[in-house]
Design an enzyme around this catalytic site. Structure first.
Site, PDB file in Angstrom:
ATOM      1  N   THR A   1      -0.824   9.569   2.888  1.00  0.00           N
ATOM      2  CA  THR A   1      -0.964   8.098   2.867  1.00  0.00           C
ATOM      3  C   THR A   1      -1.755   7.642   4.090  1.00  0.00           C
ATOM      4  O   THR A   1      -2.101   8.450   4.955  1.00  0.00           O
ATOM      5  CB  THR A   1       0.416   7.393   2.935  1.00  0.00           C
TER       6      THR A   1
ATOM      7  N   TYR B   1      11.872   6.886  15.551  1.00  0.00           N
ATOM      8  CA  TYR B   1      11.729   6.964  14.084  1.00  0.00           C
ATOM      9  C   TYR B   1      12.851   7.825  13.480  1.00  0.00           C
ATOM     10  O   TYR B   1      13.477   7.446  12.479  1.00  0.00           O
ATOM     11  CB  TYR B   1      10.351   7.572  13.787  1.00  0.00           C
TER      12      TYR B   1
ATOM     13  N   ASP C   1       8.759 -10.852   5.974  1.00  0.00           N
ATOM     14  CA  ASP C   1       9.014  -9.814   6.969  1.00  0.00           C
ATOM     15  C   ASP C   1      10.478  -9.401   6.789  1.00  0.00           C
ATOM     16  O   ASP C   1      11.377 -10.249   6.922  1.00  0.00           O
ATOM     17  CB  ASP C   1       8.767 -10.391   8.374  1.00  0.00           C
TER      18      ASP C   1
ATOM     19  N   ARG D   1       0.848  -1.199   0.000  1.00  0.00           N
ATOM     20  CA  ARG D   1       0.000   0.000   0.000  1.00  0.00           C
ATOM     21  C   ARG D   1       0.886   1.254   0.000  1.00  0.00           C
ATOM     22  O   ARG D   1       2.116   1.176  -0.002  1.00  0.00           O
ATOM     23  CB  ARG D   1      -0.903   0.003   1.226  1.00  0.00           C
TER      24      ARG D   1
HETATM   25  P1  NAD Z   1       2.429   2.681   5.112  1.00  0.00           P
HETATM   26  O1  NAD Z   1       2.285   2.354   6.545  1.00  0.00           O
HETATM   27  O2  NAD Z   1       1.215   3.145   4.359  1.00  0.00           O
HETATM   28  O3  NAD Z   1       3.061   1.431   4.332  1.00  0.00           O
HETATM   29  C1  NAD Z   1       4.191   0.736   4.825  1.00  0.00           C
HETATM   30  C2  NAD Z   1       4.204  -0.682   4.274  1.00  0.00           C
HETATM   31  O4  NAD Z   1       5.332  -1.365   4.833  1.00  0.00           O
HETATM   32  C3  NAD Z   1       2.955  -1.483   4.668  1.00  0.00           C
HETATM   33  O5  NAD Z   1       2.416  -2.137   3.532  1.00  0.00           O
HETATM   34  C4  NAD Z   1       3.480  -2.471   5.695  1.00  0.00           C
HETATM   35  O6  NAD Z   1       2.760  -3.704   5.725  1.00  0.00           O
HETATM   36  C5  NAD Z   1       4.916  -2.665   5.216  1.00  0.00           C
HETATM   37  N1  NAD Z   1       5.764  -3.189   6.285  1.00  0.00           N
HETATM   38  C6  NAD Z   1       5.808  -2.777   7.581  1.00  0.00           C
HETATM   39  N2  NAD Z   1       6.661  -3.550   8.281  1.00  0.00           N
HETATM   40  C7  NAD Z   1       7.152  -4.478   7.418  1.00  0.00           C
HETATM   41  C8  NAD Z   1       8.057  -5.556   7.550  1.00  0.00           C
HETATM   42  N3  NAD Z   1       8.621  -5.853   8.733  1.00  0.00           N
HETATM   43  N4  NAD Z   1       8.354  -6.303   6.456  1.00  0.00           N
HETATM   44  C9  NAD Z   1       7.774  -6.025   5.262  1.00  0.00           C
HETATM   45  N5  NAD Z   1       6.899  -5.003   5.078  1.00  0.00           N
HETATM   46  C10 NAD Z   1       6.586  -4.245   6.147  1.00  0.00           C
HETATM   47  O7  NAD Z   1       3.602   3.751   5.015  1.00  0.00           O
HETATM   48  P2  NAD Z   1       3.921   4.861   3.903  1.00  0.00           P
HETATM   49  O8  NAD Z   1       3.355   6.149   4.361  1.00  0.00           O
HETATM   50  O9  NAD Z   1       3.602   4.354   2.540  1.00  0.00           O
HETATM   51  O10 NAD Z   1       5.511   4.971   4.092  1.00  0.00           O
HETATM   52  C11 NAD Z   1       6.436   4.214   3.303  1.00  0.00           C
HETATM   53  C12 NAD Z   1       7.861   4.605   3.690  1.00  0.00           C
HETATM   54  O11 NAD Z   1       8.027   6.021   3.548  1.00  0.00           O
HETATM   55  C13 NAD Z   1       8.208   4.301   5.158  1.00  0.00           C
HETATM   56  O12 NAD Z   1       9.566   3.895   5.243  1.00  0.00           O
HETATM   57  C14 NAD Z   1       8.023   5.644   5.843  1.00  0.00           C
HETATM   58  O13 NAD Z   1       8.779   5.739   7.012  1.00  0.00           O
HETATM   59  C15 NAD Z   1       8.495   6.592   4.766  1.00  0.00           C
HETATM   60  N6  NAD Z   1       7.979   7.959   4.929  1.00  0.00           N
HETATM   61  C16 NAD Z   1       6.639   8.235   4.809  1.00  0.00           C
HETATM   62  C17 NAD Z   1       6.198   9.534   4.975  1.00  0.00           C
HETATM   63  C18 NAD Z   1       4.747   9.921   4.827  1.00  0.00           C
HETATM   64  O14 NAD Z   1       4.428  11.099   4.983  1.00  0.00           O
HETATM   65  N7  NAD Z   1       3.843   9.009   4.540  1.00  0.00           N
HETATM   66  C19 NAD Z   1       7.107  10.554   5.258  1.00  0.00           C
HETATM   67  C20 NAD Z   1       8.448  10.241   5.395  1.00  0.00           C
HETATM   68  C21 NAD Z   1       8.871   8.935   5.201  1.00  0.00           C
END
Ligand code: NAD
Length: 448
Positions: free
Chosen positions: A389, A354, A264, A220
């Site tokens: 997201t 984080y 994982d 996702r």
């Molecule tokens: P999200 O929570 O919507 O999606 C994260 C995905 O990672 C999920 O599908 C989850 O199942 C998977 N995941 C979690 N733990 C896992 C594991 N141990 N093994 C395999 N898969 C695993 O998050 P997002 O908003 O799409 O963020 C994606 C990346 O971007 C992350 O690293 C997040 O820290 C980074 N990020 C996001 C934002 C934001 O504003 N959304 C900002 C800065 C950084």
């Protein structure tokens, strides 16, 4: 996950009302669509003195992309972009004339226009005046970007190690910044070295054709957008996520015509399993995007061991372990892109776990870059700011609304904005961009 305010102030009655009330009106950003022109209008290339030869070389390259290139400002044009070339500026006084020439056309910059600086990085042994001039471009560009309106952005290409202005990686970076693919990248200066394959077609729609990419956390959000964007650019994509996210994982894998690997990323043998899957099913592994990540926000005073340890395990330790096994496999030309965060750069209350993990990502990216360069590969990080997201929709409304309006572009980014930056960094033409952190944050004010 929608930003209703931005939609409302750009349409119908609410647009008129917002105008009358003088409310802030974040622009609708122009995003990439195949077949659209690179820029929204002609490109003005500005240079002075000894930098003119480099400006000529860049203008030639732009002409080869069918861009309408001009060398003199005229009154009758809505500029799509302005390129300020200051590669040979040696003293602060050299900047006045070309910088003011850029200023003179800014009122005629089209909505979603671009301003780009092309400069050289300071190096040890520079005279104080040369170092001042080169570093000065940083402050200039970051300030100018904050003055632009209507979804226009300002970014800089900073050449290192004698990279030429018309080297493949320089041109690939110029093209990325000019294009709609960099819609939410603002106020950034990206360092580009001389590496990069000659003869690369930078105008192709499928720069990743024939490449095999792995995207973790692809079920996702940003990960799903990365998988789709890499596939759009021609890559075969292996989508990785935890078994609990199996439904979303299959959906993404089906959407992109790739394969799903339930895993994982914290498993001890995650690197080996990723490599084995990619080789057995697709015969190669060229790109790895470490996107899987979790949040467990708490003030440190209230944080339990599980909250600290799980975030570090998923966001950082897993990347390190997987990279170790990929490095041991000695893959040629491997491009690794890791998800950092602006929280890891500026810090964020309630996110010490984080931010540690994301700053750690930046640390290992820099250290991994030279190890991969030896085999023609790269390691880079992308640091998103506020992206719309599921992860950010869980933030309380008032905090979320503040976070959205803080950046210069006054809105959150979309997952595709992060994905476009990753697709660029993973492309063969970006081989000269190594060990860098590219922020995709709409010029969020926090951090450097
Ligand atoms: P999200 O929570 O919507 O999606 C994260 C995905 O990672 C999920 O599908 C989850 O199942 C998977 N995941 C979690 N733990 C896992 C594991 N141990 N093994 C395999 N898969 C695993 O998050 P997002 O908003 O799409 O963020 C994606 C990346 O971007 C992350 O690293 C997040 O820290 C980074 N990020 C996001 C934002 C934001 O504003 N959304 C900002 C800065 C950084």
């Amino acid at each position: 996950m929608t930003d209703r305010y931005t939609q409302a102030v750009n349409s119908g009655f609410t647009k008129t009302l917002a105008k009358k009330l003088g409310l802030p009106r974040p622009a609708i950003l122009r995003r990439y669509r195949a077949g659209d022109p690179l820029t929204v209008g002609p490109v003005l290339v500005v240079a002075d003195g000894a930098s003119k030869a480099d400006a000529d070389a860049l203008a030639q390259a732009l002409l080869a992309w069918d861009v309408d290139v001009r060398r003199q400002p005229t009154d009758d044009v809505r500029w799509g972009a302005v390129l300020l070339v200051v590669t040979e500026a040696a003293h602060p006084t050299d900047l006045a004339e070309p910088v003011l020439a850029v200023g003179s056309v800014l009122r005629s910059l089209a909505p979603n226009g671009r301003v780009l600086t092309v400069s050289r990085a300071p190096v040890d042994g520079d005279s104080p005046a040369l170092a001042a001039t080169r570093n000065g471009v940083d402050g200039f560009l970051r300030s100018l970007a904050k003055e632009l309106r209507g979804g226009a952005t300002g970014n800089g290409v900073v050449l290192t190690d004698g990279a030429a202005v018309d080297a493949p990686s320089t041109l690939a970076t110029v093209r990325f910044f000019l294009s709609a693919k960099s819609a939410y990248v603002d106020g950034q200066l990206l360092r580009v070295g001389p590496a990069g394959p000659a003869g690369t077609d930078l105008t192709t729609d499928r720069p990743l054709a024939g490449k095999v990419a792995v995207v973790t956390g692809a079920a996702r959000g940003i990960g799903a957008a990365i998988a789709k964007t890499l596939a759009r650019d021609g890559a075969t994509v292996v989508c990785v996520d935890v078994p609990a996210a199996g439904e979303g994982l299959s959906r993404t894998a089906n959407d992109v015509g790739g394969t799903a690997l339930q895993l994982d990323v914290t498993a001890d043998d995650a690197g080996e399993r990723i490599l084995a899957h990619a080789r057995e099913r697709h015969g190669a592994l060229d790109i790895v995007v470490h996107n899987a990540g979790i949040l467990r926000d708490k003030l440190l005073a209230n944080m339990n061991p599980g909250q600290w340890e799980s975030v570090v395990a998923v966001n950082l330790a897993a990347q390190l372990r997987i990279n170790e096994s990929l490095l041991a496999a000695g893959l040629e030309g491997l491009h690794i892109v890791s998800l950092a965060s602006t929280s890891g750069i500026a810090g964020n209350k309630g996110q010490s776990n984080y931010a540690f993990s994301k700053a750690g990502v930046i640390g290992h990216t820099r250290a991994t870059a030279p190890l991969l360069a030896a085999q023609g590969g790269t390691a880079n990080a992308v640091a998103p700011g506020f992206i719309e997201t599921d992860m950010t929709s869980s933030i309380p409304f008032a905090t979320r609304e503040v976070a959205r309006r803080l950046p210069t572009l006054a809105q959150g980014g979309k997952p595709v904005d992060v994905a476009e930056a990753i697709a660029f960094l993973a492309s063969p033409a970006a081989a000269g961009v190594n060990g860098q952190v590219l922020r995709v944050c709409g010029q969020h004010m926090v951090g450097q």
